[in-house]
Design a protein around this motif. Structure first.
Motif, PDB file in Angstrom:
ATOM      1  N   GLU A  76       5.595  -4.778   0.307  1.00 25.51           N
ATOM      2  CA  GLU A  76       5.913  -3.391   0.661  1.00 25.51           C
ATOM      3  C   GLU A  76       6.379  -2.514  -0.501  1.00 25.51           C
ATOM      4  OE1 GLU A  76       9.025  -1.758   3.739  1.00 25.51           O
ATOM      5  OE2 GLU A  76       7.251  -2.509   4.788  1.00 25.51           O
ATOM      6  N   PRO A  77       7.180  -3.003  -1.454  1.00 26.56           N
ATOM      7  CA  PRO A  77       7.620  -2.124  -2.547  1.00 26.56           C
ATOM      8  C   PRO A  77       6.477  -1.530  -3.370  1.00 26.56           C
ATOM      9  CG  PRO A  77       8.983  -4.088  -2.465  1.00 26.56           C
ATOM     10  CD  PRO A  77       7.845  -4.325  -1.521  1.00 26.56           C
ATOM     11  N   SER A  78       5.325  -2.191  -3.396  1.00 27.09           N
ATOM     12  CA  SER A  78       4.196  -1.693  -4.185  1.00 27.09           C
ATOM     13  C   SER A  78       3.209  -0.882  -3.358  1.00 27.09           C
ATOM     14  CB  SER A  78       3.463  -2.864  -4.845  1.00 27.09           C
ATOM     15  OG  SER A  78       2.910  -3.731  -3.864  1.00 27.09           O
ATOM     16  N   LEU A  79       3.475  -0.715  -2.047  1.00 24.62           N
ATOM     17  CA  LEU A  79       2.559  -0.027  -1.147  1.00 24.62           C
ATOM     18  C   LEU A  79       3.088   1.338  -0.743  1.00 24.62           C
ATOM     19  CD1 LEU A  79       1.698  -3.019   1.232  1.00 24.62           C
ATOM     20  CD2 LEU A  79       0.356  -2.207  -0.735  1.00 24.62           C
ATOM     21  N   THR A  80       2.232   2.132  -0.125  1.00 26.68           N
ATOM     22  CA  THR A  80       2.613   3.455   0.360  1.00 26.68           C
ATOM     23  C   THR A  80       3.482   3.367   1.600  1.00 26.68           C
ATOM     24  OG1 THR A  80       0.537   4.355  -0.514  1.00 26.68           O
ATOM     25  CG2 THR A  80       1.700   5.698   1.109  1.00 26.68           C
ATOM     26  N   ILE A  81       3.262   2.365   2.433  1.00 28.61           N
ATOM     27  CA  ILE A  81       3.987   2.240   3.702  1.00 28.61           C
ATOM     28  C   ILE A  81       5.446   1.879   3.467  1.00 28.61           C
ATOM     29  CG2 ILE A  81       1.941   1.573   4.993  1.00 28.61           C
ATOM     30  CD1 ILE A  81       2.967  -1.336   4.831  1.00 28.61           C
ATOM     31  N   GLU A  82       6.272   2.164   4.492  1.00 23.40           N
ATOM     32  CA  GLU A  82       7.682   1.801   4.467  1.00 23.40           C
ATOM     33  C   GLU A  82       8.077   1.228   5.825  1.00 23.40           C
ATOM     34  OE1 GLU A  82       9.841   5.307   3.482  1.00 23.40           O
ATOM     35  OE2 GLU A  82       9.227   5.310   1.379  1.00 23.40           O
ATOM     36  N   LYS A  83       8.919   0.208   5.806  1.00 26.30           N
ATOM     37  CA  LYS A  83       9.489  -0.385   7.016  1.00 26.30           C
ATOM     38  C   LYS A  83       8.419  -0.809   8.022  1.00 26.30           C
ATOM     39  CE  LYS A  83      13.753   2.279   6.544  1.00 26.30           C
ATOM     40  NZ  LYS A  83      14.681   3.263   7.180  1.00 26.30           N
ATOM     41  N   ALA A  84       7.418  -1.523   7.529  1.00 25.00           N
ATOM     42  CA  ALA A  84       6.370  -2.034   8.416  1.00 25.00           C
ATOM     43  C   ALA A  84       6.945  -3.088   9.351  1.00 25.00           C
ATOM     44  CB  ALA A  84       5.237  -2.633   7.591  1.00 25.00           C
ATOM     45  N   ALA A  85       6.525  -3.038  10.608  1.00 19.12           N
ATOM     46  CA  ALA A  85       7.016  -4.003  11.595  1.00 19.12           C
ATOM     47  C   ALA A  85       6.329  -5.351  11.401  1.00 19.12           C
ATOM     48  CB  ALA A  85       6.757  -3.486  13.006  1.00 19.12           C
ATOM     49  N   THR A  86       7.027  -6.410  11.750  1.00 18.90           N
ATOM     50  CA  THR A  86       6.419  -7.752  11.719  1.00 18.90           C
ATOM     51  C   THR A  86       5.828  -8.111  13.087  1.00 18.90           C
ATOM     52  OG1 THR A  86       8.561  -8.772  12.223  1.00 18.90           O
ATOM     53  CG2 THR A  86       7.957  -8.548   9.895  1.00 18.90           C
ATOM     54  N   HIS A  87       6.364  -7.524  14.158  1.00 24.14           N
ATOM     55  CA  HIS A  87       5.908  -7.826  15.516  1.00 24.14           C
ATOM     56  C   HIS A  87       5.106  -6.639  16.042  1.00 24.14           C
ATOM     57  CE1 HIS A  87       7.040  -9.870  19.585  1.00 24.14           C
ATOM     58  NE2 HIS A  87       5.761  -9.561  19.497  1.00 24.14           N
TER      59      HIS A  87
END
Length: 215
Positions: A40-51
């Motif tokens: 996630e730190p290298s991607l545009t998204i933030e706080k992606a869900a795992t479920h």
């Protein structure tokens, strides 16, 4: 014969949404939390869900004979599975998790034509301070967007179709990871009117081993 005499109506069979890898409409899955935390730190998204709960399923039949399956979730995301040459897990060539970044309404015919002509396909596309390179390049100076139609299956049994004109971009997110950008102009008939919008989504590769099916 007897159903006709006594007025019994035949049940209407609703179309069944496609399934793959244990993924199905109304089901759920989990992603490896460690992989997400590292990526996630290298991607545009933030706080992606795992479920993720699967709320709709999209299907695109490609002119090449392949197929795209999209499992839309409750986290403004979709898990995309690309198949080539068949509909089994042996035919899977790519799995990505996509997140919607931005959706803009296209309100006029002139804006729609301008978007198709110059808003989708560019050598580079800048997003959130990052530059993505066009993936689908044609011979010559122009690389037109790819046209496709997606059939979407909803949980209540309804289906709909959306015409899409798309271009794919990517950038190196780290030494061994690539982030992908999908720029898509969508057109759908809603209440006899054309509903048009420009949708930007970013995605990254997910291994099948990183996905746990919950049922």
């Amino acid at each position: 014969m007897f159903s006709k005499l006594f007025g019994k109506k035949n049940k209407t069979t609703k179309p069944k949404a496609p399934e793959i890898m244990g993924l199905y409409l109304g089901g759920s899955f989990e992603l490896d939390p460690l992989k997400l935390r590292l990526l996630e730190p290298s991607l545009t998204i933030e706080k992606a869900a795992t479920h993720h709960f699967i709320q709709a399923v999209g299907e695109v039949n490609l002119d090449t004979g392949g197929k795209i399956l999209r499992f839309y979730t409750d986290d403004d995301a979709y898990l995309q599975v690309i198949l080539d040459g068949g509909d089994t897990e042996n035919h899977i060539t790519d799995v990505k998790l996509w997140y919607f970044y931005e959706t803009k309404t296209i309100g006029s015919e002139a804006q729609w034509k301008e978007t198709l002509a110059s808003g989708l396909s560019k050598p580079f596309y800048n997003l959130a301070g990052e530059s993505f390179n066009r993936v689908w390049d044609a011979v010559g100076e122009e690389s037109p967007p790819v046209a496709m139609t997606e059939k979407t299956y909803e949980e209540d049994g309804d289906t709909s179709e959306t015409d899409q004109f798309v271009m794919l971009y990517e950038r190196d997110a780290s030494d061994d990871e690539v982030e992908t950008l999908l720029v898509c102009a969508e057109e759908k008939v809603v209440n006899n009117n054309l509903d048009r919008c420009l949708v930007l989504s970013t995605g990254f590769n997910i291994g099948q081993a990183d996905i746990t099916i919950n049922g």
